[in-house]
Scaffold this motif. Structure first.
Motif, short mmCIF file in Angstrom:
data_model
loop_
_atom_site.label_atom_id
_atom_site.label_comp_id
_atom_site.label_asym_id
_atom_site.label_seq_id
_atom_site.Cartn_x
_atom_site.Cartn_y
_atom_site.Cartn_z
N TYR A 33 3.31 5.71 -2.63
CA TYR A 33 4.51 6.55 -2.67
C TYR A 33 5.02 6.73 -4.10
O TYR A 33 5.58 7.78 -4.43
N ILE A 34 4.82 5.74 -4.93
CA ILE A 34 5.16 5.92 -6.35
C ILE A 34 4.29 7.04 -6.93
O ILE A 34 4.78 7.94 -7.61
N GLY A 35 2.98 6.99 -6.62
CA GLY A 35 2.08 8.02 -7.10
C GLY A 35 2.37 9.39 -6.53
O GLY A 35 2.14 10.41 -7.17
N ARG A 36 2.90 9.41 -5.32
CA ARG A 36 3.20 10.69 -4.66
C ARG A 36 4.50 11.30 -5.17
O ARG A 36 4.59 12.51 -5.38
N ASN A 37 5.53 10.48 -5.37
CA ASN A 37 6.88 11.00 -5.58
C ASN A 37 7.40 10.93 -7.02
O ASN A 37 8.48 11.45 -7.29
N LEU A 92 -8.14 2.78 3.67
CA LEU A 92 -6.99 2.55 2.79
C LEU A 92 -7.44 2.21 1.36
O LEU A 92 -6.75 2.55 0.40
N MET A 93 -8.58 1.57 1.24
CA MET A 93 -9.11 1.29 -0.09
C MET A 93 -9.51 2.59 -0.80
O MET A 93 -9.17 2.80 -1.98
N ILE A 94 -10.20 3.48 -0.09
CA ILE A 94 -10.58 4.77 -0.68
C ILE A 94 -9.34 5.54 -1.12
O ILE A 94 -9.29 6.09 -2.23
N CYS A 95 -8.34 5.57 -0.26
CA CYS A 95 -7.10 6.28 -0.55
C CYS A 95 -6.47 5.81 -1.86
O CYS A 95 -6.12 6.61 -2.73
N THR A 96 -6.35 4.50 -2.02
CA THR A 96 -5.62 3.96 -3.17
C THR A 96 -6.46 3.96 -4.45
O THR A 96 -5.93 4.14 -5.55
N VAL A 97 -7.76 3.78 -4.33
CA VAL A 97 -8.63 3.90 -5.51
C VAL A 97 -8.53 5.31 -6.09
O VAL A 97 -8.44 5.50 -7.32
N MET A 98 -8.54 6.31 -5.22
CA MET A 98 -8.44 7.69 -5.68
C MET A 98 -7.08 7.95 -6.36
O MET A 98 -7.01 8.64 -7.38
N THR A 127 6.08 -3.04 7.14
CA THR A 127 5.14 -2.05 6.61
C THR A 127 5.85 -0.82 6.08
O THR A 127 5.67 -0.41 4.92
N TYR A 128 6.69 -0.21 6.91
CA TYR A 128 7.30 1.07 6.55
C TYR A 128 8.44 0.94 5.55
O TYR A 128 8.86 1.95 4.97
N ALA A 129 8.90 -0.29 5.32
CA ALA A 129 9.87 -0.49 4.24
C ALA A 129 9.23 -0.17 2.89
O ALA A 129 9.93 0.09 1.91
N GLY A 130 7.90 -0.17 2.84
CA GLY A 130 7.21 0.18 1.61
C GLY A 130 7.47 1.61 1.17
O GLY A 130 7.44 1.91 -0.03
N ALA A 131 7.76 2.50 2.13
CA ALA A 131 8.06 3.89 1.78
C ALA A 131 9.35 3.97 0.98
O ALA A 131 9.42 4.61 -0.07
N ALA A 132 10.39 3.29 1.48
CA ALA A 132 11.67 3.29 0.77
C ALA A 132 11.55 2.61 -0.58
O ALA A 132 12.12 3.06 -1.58
N CYS A 133 10.80 1.50 -0.62
CA CYS A 133 10.62 0.78 -1.88
C CYS A 133 9.86 1.64 -2.89
O CYS A 133 10.22 1.68 -4.08
N GLY A 134 8.83 2.33 -2.43
CA GLY A 134 8.06 3.20 -3.32
C GLY A 134 8.90 4.34 -3.85
O GLY A 134 8.84 4.68 -5.04
N LEU A 135 9.69 4.95 -2.98
CA LEU A 135 10.60 6.02 -3.41
C LEU A 135 11.63 5.49 -4.39
O LEU A 135 11.96 6.14 -5.39
N LEU A 136 12.16 4.31 -4.09
CA LEU A 136 13.15 3.68 -4.98
C LEU A 136 12.58 3.47 -6.37
O LEU A 136 13.20 3.84 -7.38
N CYS A 166 0.84 -1.21 0.00
CA CYS A 166 0.00 0.00 0.00
C CYS A 166 0.87 1.25 0.00
O CYS A 166 0.67 2.16 -0.81
N ILE A 167 1.82 1.31 0.94
CA ILE A 167 2.71 2.46 0.98
C ILE A 167 3.52 2.56 -0.31
O ILE A 167 3.72 3.64 -0.86
N CYS A 168 3.98 1.41 -0.79
CA CYS A 168 4.83 1.38 -1.99
C CYS A 168 4.13 2.01 -3.19
O CYS A 168 4.66 2.94 -3.81
N VAL A 169 2.92 1.54 -3.52
CA VAL A 169 2.25 2.05 -4.73
C VAL A 169 1.81 3.49 -4.55
O VAL A 169 1.85 4.29 -5.49
#
Length: 482
Positions: A30-34, A94-100, A158-167, A25-28
């Motif tokens: 964060y890709i959309g964010r960064n 979290l579903m609403i967040c990612t669908v948007m 969980t929070y490793a998803g942030a680094a993976c998404g940024l990567l 969730c964080i990974c995808v």
């Protein structure tokens, strides 16, 4: 149930599946964010990417508006997210967040071609509004699914998803922009990844262990009894102890360190490509790949920190409080010192600059175990709401970061101007962690108790108050004590 029985359960189970889903969730998201930081370089400099797609002549100030606009929306939905999690559950939030994020990413190229940078800003605000729901939902979900002995592991996964998404945002965005899909492909691929996650989440996620259709009885009992939850616990509506939270010193220490990390993260996540292009004179492909290296280090080092933390706690070398503060100190003051050093480098020292940025990010990976998980240590029952407050106020600094950079860095090739930005970031990191060391705490706060707000503390009608005071006369004084 005895504590011995509560300790029985599968070593790997559905709680780890939930952590993996949260990681993704964080990974995808964060890709959309960064991905905007690399996409913006491609959109304003067609010579470094696929020239078959539109190029825009946006000023540095306009770019700073685009980069900061995400946080204009992000800060608004933090507080409502805490209430929304309590009302409809973390799974739905979290579903609403990612669908948007899925829908808005797919629409981005069309909106830009229609309305230019102003429309781009509107879209980024909308993405921010949706992703403002994410972290309060994440913390609430972790709190429901993580037994104390597994909290570090589940938190790190969980929070490793942030680094993976940024990567991935940094590493693949430049390659996609140079390919046949051009810079619009960055947003289409992001939308696809988010859509796949939504399907997995719909099928596999559950708000808590008792409501999961996949969990075994043994694992459910392990989670619930280790957290001392009675049957029917999740159906309760625990009142929020607002006064106690807002007068809690550890809460303010956590808020301060979170704000300092938010400033640092926003600065490096959004400005690294511009710094590499301007000062180090790197093309977009090399820029994107080298911009990704720090996040690869961050991802790997988060698990190194986990091993260190587990060893410290298993050997009882430190208390939980001391362990978290020690890890956070290394992950805050180490990067602060390296940022000052990086500010004095130029394109003749490109290799050293990249190496130091990579080391800085790797060392900084300890903040997850050092301070973020402290939210759950302090208050598992109110983790979502506390995170909503902390992340919401911290985001105000993220909102200011691109604007400050846009004012200070008028020439992206000026090393002196970047020194000011890096020096300011280092100072903020230092002060934030110092406050956390002095006043922070991992102790379970008394206001986390289910019965902290007794019936007499909750707002009631005059007739109810009169009735309760009459009943109190017949109750021994010891029963009326907190």
């Amino acid at each position: 149930m005895s504590s011995e029985t509560a300790d029985k359960g599968p070593i790997i189970g559905i709680r780890h599946l939930q952590a993996t889903l949260l990681f993704l969730c964080i990974c995808v998201n964060y890709i959309g964010r960064n991905n905007v930081s690399v996409a913006l370089v491609a959109m304003t400099n067609a010579a470094t990417t696929n020239p078959d797609f539109p190029e825009y002549d946006w000023t540095e100030v306009q770019k700073s508006y685009i980069l900061s606009s995400f946080y204009w929306g992000y800060v608004i939905t933090q507080f409502p997210a805490g209430f929304l999690v309590r009302r409809i559950g973390a799974k739905n939030v979290l579903m609403i967040c990612t669908v948007m994020t899925t829908v808005l990413s797919a629409l981005t190229p069309y909106f830009i071609s229609w309305g230019g940078w102003e429309a781009f800003c509107v879209l980024r605000v909308s993405v921010g509004l949706s992703q403002g729901l994410m972290f309060p939902g994440l913390l609430a979900h972790i709190a429901k699914w993580s037994p104390p002995k597994d909290r570090n592991r589940i938190g790190v996964i969980t929070y490793a998803g942030a680094a993976c998404g940024l990567l991935l945002a940094m590493a693949i965005s430049g390659l996609i922009a140079e390919g046949p899909m051009g810079w619009p492909g960055i947003y289409y691929i992001t939308a696809g990844l988010c859509g796949v996650w939504c399907i997995l989440w719909l099928v596999l996620a559950a708000d808590n262990a008792p409501s999961s259709r996949w969990i075994t009885r043994a694992e459910c009992e392990l989670i619930e009894r280790s957290m001392q939850r009675t049957d029917g616990f999740h159906a309760q509506k625990i009142p929020i102890p607002w006064r106690a939270i807002w007068t809690s010193v550890p809460f303010y220490a956590l808020l301060t360190v979170s704000a300092s990390q938010s400033w640092s993260g926003s600065t490096m996540n959004q400005q690294t490509p511009a710094y590499m292009r301007g000062v180090l004179d790197m093309d977009i492909k090399s820029n994107a790949l080298y911009s990704a290296l720090p996040y690869l280090a961050m991802w790997g080092m988060s698990f190194v920190y986990l091993i260190i933390a587990d060893l410290i706690m298993a050997k009882k070398w430190m208390t939980l409080n001391m362990m978290r503060k020690s890890l956070n100190t290394v992950s805050s003051w180490g990067p602060a010192a390296l940022l000052v050093w990086i500010g004095f480098l130029d394109k003749e020292q490109t290799t050293l600059a990249i190496a130091l940025m990579t080391i800085k990010s790797g060392i900084g990976a300890g903040d997850g175990l050092g301070s973020i998980i402290t939210v759950i240590d302090m208050s598992p029952n109110h983790a979502g709401m506390v995170m909503a407050i902390v992340n919401g106020l911290s985001t105000i600094l993220s909102l200011l970061t691109p604007l400050v950079v846009g004012v200070v860095v008028t020439d992206t090739s000026s090393r002196v101007q970047w020194q000011i930005i890096f020096g300011l970031t280092a100072a903020i990191l230092f002060v934030g962690n110092l406050v956390y060391i002095i006043w922070g705490s991992t102790d379970l706060q008394r206001w986390d108790a289910v019965d902290f707000l007794k019936p007499r503390d909750v707002e009631r009608s005059p007739s109810e108050l009169k009735s309760s005071s009459k009943q109190a006369k017949d109750v021994p004084s010891k029963q009326l004590e907190y």
